[in-house]
Design a protein around this motif. Structure first.
Motif, PDB file in Angstrom:
ATOM      1  N   VAL A   1     -25.414  41.525 -14.822  1.00 30.02           N
ATOM      2  CA  VAL A   1     -25.671  41.293 -13.392  1.00 30.02           C
ATOM      3  C   VAL A   1     -26.642  40.134 -13.207  1.00 30.02           C
ATOM      4  N   GLU A   2     -27.684  40.082 -14.039  1.00 28.75           N
ATOM      5  CA  GLU A   2     -28.708  39.031 -13.892  1.00 28.75           C
ATOM      6  C   GLU A   2     -28.117  37.636 -14.076  1.00 28.75           C
ATOM      7  N   THR A   3     -27.156  37.501 -14.979  1.00 33.91           N
ATOM      8  CA  THR A   3     -26.597  36.179 -15.282  1.00 33.91           C
ATOM      9  C   THR A   3     -25.226  35.957 -14.644  1.00 33.91           C
ATOM     10  N   GLY A   4     -24.734  36.937 -13.905  1.00 32.87           N
ATOM     11  CA  GLY A   4     -23.396  36.853 -13.342  1.00 32.87           C
ATOM     12  C   GLY A   4     -23.371  36.352 -11.910  1.00 32.87           C
ATOM     13  N   PRO A   5     -22.216  36.408 -11.268  1.00 31.46           N
ATOM     14  CA  PRO A   5     -22.072  35.916  -9.895  1.00 31.46           C
ATOM     15  C   PRO A   5     -22.854  36.774  -8.887  1.00 31.46           C
ATOM     16  N   GLU A   6     -23.143  36.180  -7.759  1.00 30.18           N
ATOM     17  CA  GLU A   6     -23.918  36.859  -6.719  1.00 30.18           C
ATOM     18  C   GLU A   6     -23.238  38.145  -6.252  1.00 30.18           C
ATOM     19  N   THR A   7     -21.917  38.187  -6.264  1.00 30.11           N
ATOM     20  CA  THR A   7     -21.204  39.374  -5.784  1.00 30.11           C
ATOM     21  C   THR A   7     -21.565  40.614  -6.599  1.00 30.11           C
TER      22      THR A   7
ATOM     23  N   ARG B   1     -17.766  44.014 -22.252  1.00 26.43           N
ATOM     24  CA  ARG B   1     -17.376  45.245 -21.567  1.00 26.43           C
ATOM     25  C   ARG B   1     -18.063  45.350 -20.216  1.00 26.43           C
ATOM     26  N   ALA B   2     -19.352  45.015 -20.181  1.00 28.82           N
ATOM     27  CA  ALA B   2     -20.102  45.083 -18.928  1.00 28.82           C
ATOM     28  C   ALA B   2     -19.515  44.133 -17.892  1.00 28.82           C
ATOM     29  N   ARG B   3     -19.208  42.915 -18.301  1.00 31.24           N
ATOM     30  CA  ARG B   3     -18.641  41.940 -17.358  1.00 31.24           C
ATOM     31  C   ARG B   3     -17.287  42.389 -16.834  1.00 31.24           C
ATOM     32  N   ALA B   4     -16.461  42.942 -17.721  1.00 32.45           N
ATOM     33  CA  ALA B   4     -15.139  43.412 -17.287  1.00 32.45           C
ATOM     34  C   ALA B   4     -15.278  44.565 -16.295  1.00 32.45           C
ATOM     35  N   ALA B   5     -16.231  45.461 -16.537  1.00 34.08           N
ATOM     36  CA  ALA B   5     -16.437  46.589 -15.634  1.00 34.08           C
ATOM     37  C   ALA B   5     -16.966  46.114 -14.281  1.00 34.08           C
ATOM     38  N   LEU B   6     -17.900  45.188 -14.287  1.00 36.22           N
ATOM     39  CA  LEU B   6     -18.442  44.653 -13.038  1.00 36.22           C
ATOM     40  C   LEU B   6     -17.367  43.908 -12.250  1.00 36.22           C
TER      41      LEU B   6
END
Length: 251
Positions: A96-102, A61-66
């Motif tokens: 956010v910590e493990t996701g893309p820089e954007t 859910r967090a990744r989809a929202a980001l």
């Protein structure tokens, strides 16, 4: 182009206990991500989109929202209670910590809410009037052995304990085991408060001694507060007792 992501808590379920700041964020949001029953508490307009998911899918859910916010949407991620207490704010930070820089460049705001232990404590009186802690009994993200060590440590330290996620169908034994551990340290007369859906029509509330706590019903929507050795009960004829922890402790 990037949008905005706001993480809110709906409070313990009573609409009067949702903060004006959270209500303003809901009014400004475009896409709403959250566990279905939490999204059901919101009064959304036809042009606002809800994206519901299971309560065990926090990281997805967090990744989809980001991702939606990174594409320019005004996103609202919804939790019950306070979003920073065993809820979605931590999941967003992990993503956010493990996701893309954007995702690190996004405008992310966490808005505080009324968490379950505060609602239950207010209903009881002031059991959190002195030092306290909160522990989740769920072993989905940490081993049960660690939970046992923490329960013993905080009971020995004299802290009032708020238990989140006390019991579920998959682990019906853990709350009783927690009480057994606490009885090794605390007097059996220690007050235990059970609060479910506090402030809502289906509220269930009880105060019992630790020695009798096993017999009380509880589920994932219940917050359990166990007093310290100093926590006191003031009996009131015809009314629920007041439970409080004195502001001072003598050694």
């Amino acid at each position: 182009m990037t949008g905005k992501l706001v993480i809110i808590g709906t409070g313990p379920g009573n609409p009067d206990q949702m903060t004006p700041q959270a209500l303003a964020a809901i009014g400004a949001g475009e896409q709403f991500f959250g566990y279905g029953p939490y999204l059901d508490r919101l009064e959304l307009r036809p042009n606002q989109t809800r994206v519901a998911s299971d309560n065990r899918q926090e990281i997805d859910r967090a990744r989809a929202a980001l991702d939606a916010a990174s594409k320019g949407a005004s996103v609202c991620v919804v939790s019950g209670g306070d979003p920073g207490v065993f809820a979605m704010a931590a999941a967003i930070c992990e993503a956010v910590e493990t996701g893309p820089e954007t995702w690190r460049r996004l405008d992310i705001m966490v808005l505080p809410g009324v968490t379950a232990m505060l609602a239950v404590a207010a209903r009881a009186g002031a059991p959190l009037g002195h030092d306290f802690c909160a522990i989740s009994l769920s072993d989905n993200l940490k081993p049960w052995e660690l939970i046992e060590r923490r329960l013993r440590a905080v009971a020995q330290a004299g802290l009032v304990i708020a238990l989140y996620n006390p019991i579920s169908r998959a682990r019906p034994w853990q709350l009783a085991t927690a009480f057994k551990i606490l009885r090794e340290v605390l007097p059996v007369s220690t007050p235990v408060i059970f609060g479910r859906a506090v402030g809502r029509p289906d509220e269930r509330f009880a105060v019992v001694p630790l020695g009798e706590a096993d017999g009380q019903p509880a589920d994932m929507a219940t917050c359990v507060i166990i007093g310290s050795a100093e926590t006191r009960i003031i009996a009131r004829p015809g009314l629920d007792p007041l439970v409080y922890s004195p502001r001072g402790v003598e050694i």
